[in-house]
Design an enzyme around this catalytic site. Structure first.
Site, PDB file in Angstrom:
ATOM      1  N   CYS B 108       0.891  -1.162   0.000  1.00 17.92           N
ATOM      2  CA  CYS B 108       0.000   0.000   0.000  1.00 17.92           C
ATOM      3  C   CYS B 108       0.920   1.199   0.000  1.00 17.92           C
ATOM      4  O   CYS B 108       1.534   1.514   1.022  1.00 17.92           O
ATOM      5  CB  CYS B 108      -0.910   0.020   1.222  1.00 17.92           C
ATOM      6  SG  CYS B 108      -1.833   1.578   1.356  1.00 17.92           S
ATOM      7  N   CYS B 111      -0.531   4.238   2.413  1.00 19.16           N
ATOM      8  CA  CYS B 111      -0.530   4.132   3.880  1.00 19.16           C
ATOM      9  C   CYS B 111      -0.239   2.691   4.259  1.00 19.16           C
ATOM     10  O   CYS B 111       0.876   2.227   4.064  1.00 19.16           O
ATOM     11  CB  CYS B 111      -1.838   4.624   4.473  1.00 19.16           C
ATOM     12  SG  CYS B 111      -3.327   3.990   3.681  1.00 19.16           S
ATOM     13  N   SER B 112      -1.238   1.986   4.788  1.00 21.57           N
ATOM     14  CA  SER B 112      -0.990   0.591   5.135  1.00 21.57           C
ATOM     15  C   SER B 112      -2.249  -0.240   4.937  1.00 21.57           C
ATOM     16  O   SER B 112      -2.567  -1.089   5.749  1.00 21.57           O
ATOM     17  CB  SER B 112      -0.491   0.473   6.576  1.00 21.57           C
ATOM     18  OG  SER B 112      -1.433   1.037   7.463  1.00 21.57           O
ATOM     19  N   CYS B 113      -2.974   0.002   3.840  1.00 22.88           N
ATOM     20  CA  CYS B 113      -4.159  -0.802   3.540  1.00 22.88           C
ATOM     21  C   CYS B 113      -3.750  -2.271   3.423  1.00 22.88           C
ATOM     22  O   CYS B 113      -2.744  -2.596   2.800  1.00 22.88           O
ATOM     23  CB  CYS B 113      -4.801  -0.343   2.234  1.00 22.88           C
ATOM     24  SG  CYS B 113      -5.503   1.311   2.346  1.00 22.88           S
TER      25      CYS B 113
END
Lengths: 111, 207
Positions: B108, B111-113
């Site tokens: 991602c 961000c941190s999906c």
């Protein structure tokens, strides 16, 4: 975590669902994770039936719902845990109050 | 410096709930009803270990059931939901099949999906600036650092998860696993193999 308890704890839905943010468990303070761990570890040790805890939690949440961010969730969790411990005779009210007072006085600090 | 600043570890008064939790904690431990280690272990398991097992079950079933695999690749969200893994906050879950010709890896970049209903919590490195930037620019080099060296003939595809689509990799079934049941295959499916930075374990290594 044993699969049965894991499933029971993590599959609670709706208002009972554990607070998460983007999937990550949210503990706003160390005591919240501690209260979580105590309830789950006792259940895995066979001290009580998860359904009993879940009913207490549902009642607490119905009486005072958390807001959308889950604020207050673990306060309800703690109240549920406390009532369960008292009803099962695992601790007494007097013990609990006395020990809380000791921590409040700052005489013990065992973090 | 005052005594309070040098000697006290809790300058702020603690909330009642924290004190109450400590009281419960200490009493139960004293009575032998619970151990500190057991509490720590439960919290840690919840924070770190819950997720990848769900994804591993999905992968193991896809390895053993061709019809299931076809449906998984066509509509990951529904299939994962059928197995009882919900809660991606409205995001689609898309499974990407690794083959001898194509290797998929997920990131991602924003961000941190992460497909957490199937994979649990993202590892720390998944959220790092370095991984997010470099896997796009030089995927082969990054995968080598994870211990995965891919031949030049293998096409590497990098997929950028976002708030609408969360990708998971369906790794190749390891060689030498023909005789294994679905249940026996589950432990071979690691979190990293479903992100695409590793292959699934071979049976000998997993035992």
């Amino acid at each position: 975590m044993t699969s049965e308890t894991q499933t029971q704890v993590t599959s609670m839905q709706g208002d009972l669902a554990l607070p998460r943010s983007n999937g990550e468990p949210v503990f706003a303070a160390p005591w919240e994770s501690r209260a979580f761990g105590i309830a789950v570890a006792l259940n895995e040790g066979g001290a009580y039936d998860w359904g009993d805890f879940q009913r207490r939690l549902a009642n607490e949440i119905a009486a005072a719902p958390s807001d959308a961010e889950g604020t207050g969730y673990y306060e309800r969790w703690l109240t549920s845990l406390e009532s369960l411990l008292l009803d099962y005779g695992m601790v007494t009210q007097a013990e609990l109050d006395a020990r809380t007072a000791v921590y409040e006085s700052g005489e013990i600090d065992d973090d | 410096m005052s005594r309070n600043h040098s000697g006290e570890r809790h300058p702020e008064p603690q909330p009642y709930a924290a004190l109450r939790t400590k009281a419960i904690d200490s009493l139960l431990v004293e009575k032998g009803l619970i151990s500190t280690d057991a509490i720590d272990a439960r919290v840690q398991a919840y924070e770190q270990d819950i997720g990848p097992l769900n994804g591993a079950k999905v992968v193991a079933r896809a390895w053993t059931d061709a019809e299931f695999k076809a449906r998984l690749l066509a509509d990951g969200t529904s299939v994962v939901g059928e197995m009882g893994f919900f809660g991606a906050q409205g995001a689609e879950i898309v499974a990407l099949e690794n083959t001898p010709e194509v290797h998929n890896v997920v990131v991602c970049t924003l961000c941190s999906c992460y497909p957490w209903p199937v994979l649990g919590l993202p590892p720390r490195w998944y959220k790092s600036d370095a991984f997010r930037a470099r896997i796009v620019i030089e995927p082969r080099a990054v995968l080598r650092e994870f211990g995965l060296t891919l031949g030049d003939s293998i096409e590497v595809r990098v997929w950028d998860s976002n708030s609408d689509i969360r990708y998971m990799v369906l790794p190749e079934r390891p060689k030498g696993t023909d005789g294994l049941s679905e249940e026996e295959l589950v432990p071979l499916v690691t979190r990293d193999s479903m992100i695409g930075v590793a292959k699934a374990e071979s049976p000998t290594r997993a035992v």
